[in-house]
Design a protein around this motif. Structure first.
Motif, PDB file in Angstrom:
ATOM      1  N   ARG A 183       0.823  -1.214   0.000  1.00 54.22           N
ATOM      2  CA  ARG A 183       0.000   0.000   0.000  1.00 54.22           C
ATOM      3  C   ARG A 183       0.853   1.259   0.000  1.00 54.22           C
ATOM      4  O   ARG A 183       0.332   2.369  -0.079  1.00 54.22           O
ATOM      5  CB  ARG A 183      -0.941   0.016   1.202  1.00 54.22           C
ATOM      6  CG  ARG A 183      -2.090  -0.991   1.102  1.00 54.22           C
ATOM      7  CD  ARG A 183      -2.929  -1.008   2.387  1.00 54.22           C
ATOM      8  NE  ARG A 183      -3.428   0.315   2.710  1.00 54.22           N
ATOM      9  CZ  ARG A 183      -3.260   0.914   3.887  1.00 54.22           C
ATOM     10  NH1 ARG A 183      -2.588   0.300   4.858  1.00 54.22           N
ATOM     11  NH2 ARG A 183      -3.728   2.114   4.088  1.00 54.22           N
ATOM     12  N   GLY A 184       2.161   1.106   0.120  1.00 53.86           N
ATOM     13  CA  GLY A 184       3.039   2.258   0.011  1.00 53.86           C
ATOM     14  C   GLY A 184       3.479   2.876   1.324  1.00 53.86           C
ATOM     15  O   GLY A 184       4.178   3.890   1.343  1.00 53.86           O
ATOM     16  N   LEU A 185       3.080   2.252   2.429  1.00 55.72           N
ATOM     17  CA  LEU A 185       3.561   2.756   3.724  1.00 55.72           C
ATOM     18  C   LEU A 185       5.080   2.566   3.815  1.00 55.72           C
ATOM     19  O   LEU A 185       5.630   1.616   3.252  1.00 55.72           O
ATOM     20  CB  LEU A 185       2.875   2.020   4.881  1.00 55.72           C
ATOM     21  CG  LEU A 185       1.350   2.075   4.953  1.00 55.72           C
ATOM     22  CD1 LEU A 185       0.886   1.490   6.303  1.00 55.72           C
ATOM     23  CD2 LEU A 185       0.812   3.482   4.792  1.00 55.72           C
ATOM     24  N   LYS A 186       5.717   3.492   4.506  1.00 55.81           N
ATOM     25  CA  LYS A 186       7.165   3.416   4.692  1.00 55.81           C
ATOM     26  C   LYS A 186       7.529   3.020   6.121  1.00 55.81           C
ATOM     27  O   LYS A 186       8.539   2.367   6.374  1.00 55.81           O
ATOM     28  CB  LYS A 186       7.806   4.783   4.388  1.00 55.81           C
ATOM     29  CG  LYS A 186       7.678   5.231   2.945  1.00 55.81           C
ATOM     30  CD  LYS A 186       8.536   4.405   2.024  1.00 55.81           C
ATOM     31  CE  LYS A 186       8.497   4.930   0.588  1.00 55.81           C
ATOM     32  NZ  LYS A 186       9.052   3.965  -0.358  1.00 55.81           N
ATOM     33  N   VAL A 187       6.747   3.477   7.070  1.00 52.32           N
ATOM     34  CA  VAL A 187       6.997   3.240   8.495  1.00 52.32           C
ATOM     35  C   VAL A 187       5.656   3.031   9.175  1.00 52.32           C
ATOM     36  O   VAL A 187       4.674   3.681   8.783  1.00 52.32           O
ATOM     37  CB  VAL A 187       7.687   4.457   9.158  1.00 52.32           C
ATOM     38  CG1 VAL A 187       8.077   4.136  10.590  1.00 52.32           C
ATOM     39  CG2 VAL A 187       8.893   4.923   8.367  1.00 52.32           C
ATOM     40  N   ILE A 188       5.616   2.159  10.170  1.00 51.35           N
ATOM     41  CA  ILE A 188       4.384   1.972  10.945  1.00 51.35           C
ATOM     42  C   ILE A 188       4.662   2.370  12.391  1.00 51.35           C
ATOM     43  O   ILE A 188       5.644   1.930  12.978  1.00 51.35           O
ATOM     44  CB  ILE A 188       3.899   0.511  10.883  1.00 51.35           C
ATOM     45  CG1 ILE A 188       3.556   0.146   9.430  1.00 51.35           C
ATOM     46  CG2 ILE A 188       2.701   0.291  11.803  1.00 51.35           C
ATOM     47  CD1 ILE A 188       3.212  -1.329   9.239  1.00 51.35           C
ATOM     48  N   ILE A 214      17.117   1.722   6.009  1.00 52.16           N
ATOM     49  CA  ILE A 214      17.736   1.890   4.685  1.00 52.16           C
ATOM     50  C   ILE A 214      16.802   1.317   3.615  1.00 52.16           C
ATOM     51  O   ILE A 214      16.622   1.895   2.536  1.00 52.16           O
ATOM     52  CB  ILE A 214      19.091   1.140   4.618  1.00 52.16           C
ATOM     53  CG1 ILE A 214      20.065   1.625   5.697  1.00 52.16           C
ATOM     54  CG2 ILE A 214      19.709   1.265   3.210  1.00 52.16           C
ATOM     55  CD1 ILE A 214      20.498   3.046   5.571  1.00 52.16           C
ATOM     56  N   GLY A 215      16.179   0.194   3.953  1.00 52.73           N
ATOM     57  CA  GLY A 215      15.328  -0.500   2.989  1.00 52.73           C
ATOM     58  C   GLY A 215      14.066   0.247   2.614  1.00 52.73           C
ATOM     59  O   GLY A 215      13.407  -0.104   1.620  1.00 52.73           O
ATOM     60  N   THR A 216      13.675   1.273   3.386  1.00 52.74           N
ATOM     61  CA  THR A 216      12.467   2.028   2.999  1.00 52.74           C
ATOM     62  C   THR A 216      12.683   2.735   1.670  1.00 52.74           C
ATOM     63  O   THR A 216      11.718   3.035   0.954  1.00 52.74           O
ATOM     64  CB  THR A 216      12.070   3.089   4.072  1.00 52.74           C
ATOM     65  OG1 THR A 216      13.182   3.968   4.283  1.00 52.74           O
ATOM     66  CG2 THR A 216      11.695   2.437   5.385  1.00 52.74           C
ATOM     67  N   GLY A 270      20.948  -3.806  14.148  1.00 52.10           N
ATOM     68  CA  GLY A 270      21.401  -3.920  12.765  1.00 52.10           C
ATOM     69  C   GLY A 270      20.246  -4.163  11.807  1.00 52.10           C
ATOM     70  O   GLY A 270      20.168  -3.558  10.733  1.00 52.10           O
ATOM     71  N   ILE A 271      19.335  -5.037  12.199  1.00 50.77           N
ATOM     72  CA  ILE A 271      18.177  -5.316  11.334  1.00 50.77           C
ATOM     73  C   ILE A 271      17.323  -4.059  11.179  1.00 50.77           C
ATOM     74  O   ILE A 271      16.880  -3.721  10.080  1.00 50.77           O
ATOM     75  CB  ILE A 271      17.333  -6.473  11.925  1.00 50.77           C
ATOM     76  CG1 ILE A 271      18.154  -7.759  11.945  1.00 50.77           C
ATOM     77  CG2 ILE A 271      16.037  -6.653  11.139  1.00 50.77           C
ATOM     78  CD1 ILE A 271      17.519  -8.892  12.749  1.00 50.77           C
ATOM     79  N   LEU A 272      17.101  -3.348  12.283  1.00 51.87           N
ATOM     80  CA  LEU A 272      16.302  -2.130  12.224  1.00 51.87           C
ATOM     81  C   LEU A 272      16.955  -1.093  11.305  1.00 51.87           C
ATOM     82  O   LEU A 272      16.275  -0.431  10.505  1.00 51.87           O
ATOM     83  CB  LEU A 272      16.116  -1.555  13.635  1.00 51.87           C
ATOM     84  CG  LEU A 272      15.301  -0.272  13.771  1.00 51.87           C
ATOM     85  CD1 LEU A 272      13.896  -0.420  13.214  1.00 51.87           C
ATOM     86  CD2 LEU A 272      15.223   0.148  15.251  1.00 51.87           C
ATOM     87  N   ALA A 273      18.284  -0.968  11.402  1.00 54.21           N
ATOM     88  CA  ALA A 273      18.991  -0.042  10.510  1.00 54.21           C
ATOM     89  C   ALA A 273      18.771  -0.444   9.052  1.00 54.21           C
ATOM     90  O   ALA A 273      18.513   0.409   8.183  1.00 54.21           O
ATOM     91  CB  ALA A 273      20.471  -0.023  10.851  1.00 54.21           C
ATOM     92  N   LEU A 319       8.762  -3.719   7.028  1.00 49.77           N
ATOM     93  CA  LEU A 319       8.932  -2.274   7.245  1.00 49.77           C
ATOM     94  C   LEU A 319       9.415  -2.010   8.670  1.00 49.77           C
ATOM     95  O   LEU A 319       9.156  -2.804   9.568  1.00 49.77           O
ATOM     96  CB  LEU A 319       7.590  -1.540   7.055  1.00 49.77           C
ATOM     97  CG  LEU A 319       6.986  -1.519   5.655  1.00 49.77           C
ATOM     98  CD1 LEU A 319       5.621  -0.829   5.702  1.00 49.77           C
ATOM     99  CD2 LEU A 319       7.911  -0.807   4.668  1.00 49.77           C
ATOM    100  N   PRO A 320      10.101  -0.869   8.887  1.00 48.06           N
ATOM    101  CA  PRO A 320      10.435  -0.521  10.275  1.00 48.06           C
ATOM    102  C   PRO A 320       9.170  -0.204  11.063  1.00 48.06           C
ATOM    103  O   PRO A 320       8.275   0.474  10.543  1.00 48.06           O
ATOM    104  CB  PRO A 320      11.329   0.712  10.136  1.00 48.06           C
ATOM    105  CG  PRO A 320      11.130   1.224   8.750  1.00 48.06           C
ATOM    106  CD  PRO A 320      10.665   0.085   7.909  1.00 48.06           C
TER     107      PRO A 320
END
Lengths: 162, 162, 162, 162, 162, 162, 162, 162
Positions: free
Chosen positions: A48-53, B123-125, B116-119, A73-74
């Protein structure tokens, strides 16, 4: 958020995202009362295009960790101090102490505003406009303190530093 | 990290970043022993091209929060359970409970791997390659569990579900 | 102090220093909102003639420890129980649990008055006038209790000791 | 110190005082086993020429606070994590949470070294030689970290900052 | 008691001692503000004919333990939750965690009434009249509960046991 | 005691009672495994001539409080840190926090020796021989410390007080 | 329940049992004030036809564990945050940390409603009518959340998921 | 259980269920690594004929609560003290503090054996054979204590009660 009783806390995240120019959506997804809705929400988030939740919840707060278990996603977790909480320790530990492999970016108790800023910082790593707004926001924080310094001095508190 | 005594913990962050294809650097920056170095590190971080900072420290752990006070990059904090720590509570609370305006994305006690995973998730966003590696990593986590399920059954533990 | 919201607590330190004949200044220096101001404040403190620094802050309270990391003057830390604090544990542990090499002389939660007295005791180790005022202050504490003893007896509470 | 079982911890205070050129004495004064000795010790301390008292004790640790109730000298308290301690919380809270009027300058759990440094800082407010030694000590702390930074780089850990 | 601000709590001990026919005295003896008065009080207690001492105090509560260090009479400690207490933990641990050789009979937070009953139980081990009053008091406790049971049933709450 | 696994702790109570000339008995009475035996033990205690009951237990430690609910004798509770205890907090709070009307004289975690001394102090309120032995015991505690003071001095630790 | 002061909390259990079609009784049984009544209640419970016992108590809460020590029926414990409780930790740990052999099914602090639902789930394992009512209740929980989702959207909060 | 590293703890549940004649299955279902497997497991549990689910997990332990959010069967939660746990508090609070509507029957830290007994008690409410086995098990607990009583006496510990 896990319950609409968290709205008074979580509204702060929405407000600061608005200020920092980050589009957002705000809804209720309960890990314990609507588990399938939560699964679907997390599964579709990236597409859906979310970047962060940002997920806020109180007590045995499973929403942030469960969402993080499904999406890549983070996920930012906001421990909310709910009414029968044991001083907030339950929500803090339920969100923070995630096992290896499934991080939740936890902020302070009730710190929805910081969750919003953190989300903007994450967006800002690739979006220069948002990144600059966050940097400007931090400069404003500094200026507000300097005004308070002047006010204190104006009220007669001794201070030879400034 | 705040001290080279944290290396055995913080190496996990470096290893998983390597696995997920994220370039990193690893050094010691002590908030309490080299405050000016810390200031300079945080001030130059964005211009040097860093996207995310992971800061691990123990006891009264000020490194993550102080770095976050200077840079507008997202900062991930790893509470380290150091030798004279009071069960880790000191580092957890010193990192987590940041005031409004200056978030630190806190992970679990000693959870450098999750940092590390969170970082990588951050980056992955914006970086699809990294984002896909994180997604693949999560699928591997699932497969590992399914192998364990089979092993348990093979050892004779009753299980009619699988 | 880290924020002007701490003024109602920190004023007690100013008042007792006034009573004990110790000159002081009072201002806001935020570790998280004005980190460079904090650095400059701590760097110049000794040359400006300060003898002791009292730093009060709440939550993840980094101000006392960070000031102590820069100056070689004694630093007294006052943990303030701020609004979203986890019962004060966060500020207590963030200030108290400093690593080897960088002590902070921590006083009780919200005990700004005691911070002022401790500062006067430190000044008093070399300044006889201040030292005598502290000694006289302690005698007054004793007399106040003896008045309360008499009052209790006057109200009819049995007491054969006095 | 309250018991000779605290010697392995409290020796650190003696050692750093020696390094910083501050004369000291070291003995056992038990609040609970030799209360009259404690009273006499505290009463005579100032006249005997002491400038600062460091008191270390574990469990329900009353020594620092009781000494502070009698002398007007500054008293530094070291919470010691003794064998039947409840994770050190008992000694920390027994020493830290003193009532208004009677401060104890509390340092971290088992942090006798920091107690010694703090005592030297207090002496150093009026004694320039000691004050300079403390300043030099802090510079050494910084240099030690920089050596560690080089060592890490030499071992191949990536680092583009230094 | 350590301060007259504890009177509202400690009055409960006086009242129940009155009810149980045990003579008592009530005064203020502060470990931290009147240490010499405390010493004298504890030294003379046995010779003055006291059988048991009840000591209530808050925060870093040293009164019960210090009195117990001087007298060989049994000492009952009442942890009082004072205004800047950290949820009462400080007074509980300061009173309870006494070292080997110097016990304090600790009761629950603010439980001055129980301190009075415990004192009467101690007196009652040799004084039959007091012992019988304690036994009768316990029977009354039971009767009060049975009245409540009837009241609940009368209000229509289902109950097939009674 | 509630379990024979507590014997290594509770033996200290027996030993010090022996030293102080107080007759005692030692057995296992489990609140949770032998509730009826516990009831009978508590009901008959006074008639059998017991003066004080020491009850030690770990985890959710109900033995001391339940015995105290049945007998009118004074009951001393020893919180034992058992294997799956949460750092001893469970046994401390389960024993200490009794409701109004039913006190338990609680001693420190694992402090069975202090329970024995407290029992002797209670007996000693009416039995002069035991009372004198307790007083002598306290003097011995003081002498032991003075020997340690001499030993420290003999080992070369500077000390101008003694 | 252990005291009629717990009624405002424990009424929630009665209400939800009523809603779920489970017959119940409600009375006061105090472990500490009416120990023999408690024993008799627990001994007769199974023969009287009870299937599950819900026991709520605060402070050093021994009622649930003691009832569980006597009956072989499942016992549900509700930790109640009573007035002099140390933040509820005492009742939580006193009920939860039962030794091997004597479980108590503990629910959250003050969560009498959940105790009632859990009792209905237990009854529902063999009683299909009750089992279906529990299942329907859970569906209602979900529907209530969906109504809140709609309400939030109607108030203008952005949400593209629903 | 949430991970096969919990097997050494959770095996106790399997063993006691075997002893009490209750059929069981044992597998790994991870809330965080296999969330969809967890959903499916919980959704099918009732239809597959399960009566009770025991879920053990450590750290931010979401498995018991999430399973309880999906099934209407009773769910028993076992907090496991895992390696990076903060003294077990994280798993205890994550499992215990469930919101209204979704109870988890929580047992003590690491108390898998008690989880098994509780499951048998639940089955035993409708299955007389199992109910009788639980009752017999409780009688055995009592007999074991009585043997220990005899052993203590045989070793010479004084005891006039038995």
């Amino acid at each position: 958020m896990g319950s609409d009783s968290d709205l008074s806390i979580m509204q702060d995240a929405a407000d600061i995202l608005q200020d920092l120019g980050v589009a957002y959506e705000l809804t209720v997804v309960s890990a314990h009362r609507t588990p399938l809705r939560m699964i679907e929400y997390a599964q579709k988030a990236k597409a859906r295009g979310l970047k962060v939740i940002i997920a806020g919840a109180g007590g045995a707060a499973h929403l942030p960790g469960m969402v993080a278990s499904i999406t890549s996603l983070p996920v930012i977790g906001v421990p909310v101090k709910s009414s029968n909480s044991i001083d907030g320790w339950d929500s803090v530990l339920s969100i923070l102490q995630m096992p290896n492999g499934v991080p939740v970016a936890t902020v302070a108790l009730n710190a929805a505003k910081n969750a919003g800023i953190l989300a903007a910082q994450i967006i800002g790593t690739a979006n220069e406009t948002v990144g600059n707004k966050v940097a400007a926001y931090k400069e404003d924080l500094e200026k507000e303190v300097l005004v308070k310094v002047s006010n204190l001095k104006a009220k007669g508190h001794p201070n030879t530093f400034d």
